[in-house]
Design a protein around this motif. Structure first.
Motif, mmCIF file in Angstrom:
data_model
loop_
_atom_site.group_PDB
_atom_site.id
_atom_site.type_symbol
_atom_site.label_atom_id
_atom_site.label_comp_id
_atom_site.label_asym_id
_atom_site.label_seq_id
_atom_site.Cartn_x
_atom_site.Cartn_y
_atom_site.Cartn_z
ATOM 1 N N SER A 66 21.285 53.935 110.566
ATOM 2 C CA SER A 66 21.821 53.160 109.463
ATOM 3 C C SER A 66 21.421 51.714 109.727
ATOM 4 O O SER A 66 20.730 51.422 110.689
ATOM 5 C CB SER A 66 23.340 53.328 109.397
ATOM 6 N N GLU A 74 30.625 49.280 109.118
ATOM 7 C CA GLU A 74 29.870 50.478 108.779
ATOM 8 C C GLU A 74 30.542 51.737 109.341
ATOM 9 O O GLU A 74 30.613 52.767 108.661
ATOM 10 C CB GLU A 74 28.447 50.356 109.314
ATOM 11 N N LYS A 82 29.515 43.854 111.718
ATOM 12 C CA LYS A 82 28.848 44.663 110.689
ATOM 13 C C LYS A 82 28.885 46.139 111.074
ATOM 14 O O LYS A 82 29.121 47.001 110.225
ATOM 15 C CB LYS A 82 27.397 44.209 110.500
ATOM 16 N N ASN A 114 23.141 49.122 110.817
ATOM 17 C CA ASN A 114 23.719 48.435 111.969
ATOM 18 C C ASN A 114 23.979 49.328 113.168
ATOM 19 O O ASN A 114 24.218 48.832 114.257
ATOM 20 C CB ASN A 114 25.036 47.772 111.562
#
Length: 124
Positions: free
Chosen positions: A5, A108, A104, A7
């Motif tokens: 993904s 996520e 971040k 992060n």
């Protein structure tokens, strides 16, 4: 589950859980509960300019972060422990950047928990 993904890297989680959603949620929850607390302690250590405490918090977080493919803290510790070390300003700048990336990743992970459990993160 996607392997990568923006992060975090979920490859290790995928291998460990072998597709088991409950195991995924368990490990994601551990990350989402532990890392924000460690970030709070890290920010406090930064405010106090306590390099020893900063390194302790980085060391504590590193295994969880590395499991999810976040190597910011490991790189910082390597630089700090090298013969050159980091100046206070460069350490603070590097830490601020790492904290942004880690925050971040936490966001996520919380979204992943919600999508896997079909309920908001704080209810999971």
């Amino acid at each position: 589950m996607p392997k990568y993904s923006s992060n975090i890297n979920l490859e290790k989680l995928s291998k460990l859980s072998k597709g088991g959603v409950n195991k995924d949620i368990k490990y994601l929850n551990q990350f989402a509960e532990m890392i924000p607390l460690s970030l709070k302690k890290l920010k406090h250590a930064i405010d106090k300019n306590d390099r020893r405490l900063i390194m302790l918090e980085l060391h504590f977080m590193s295994p969880q972060l590395l499991f999810f493919g976040i190597n910011d803290t490991s790189l910082l510790m390597e630089k700090e422990q090298s013969n050159k070390g980091l100046t206070s300003n460069s350490l603070k700048d590097a830490l601020e950047e790492a904290i942004i990336n880690i925050e971040k990743a936490v966001s996520e992970v919380e979204l992943l928990i919600e999508s896997k459990s079909n309920r908001p993160f704080h209810e999971a």
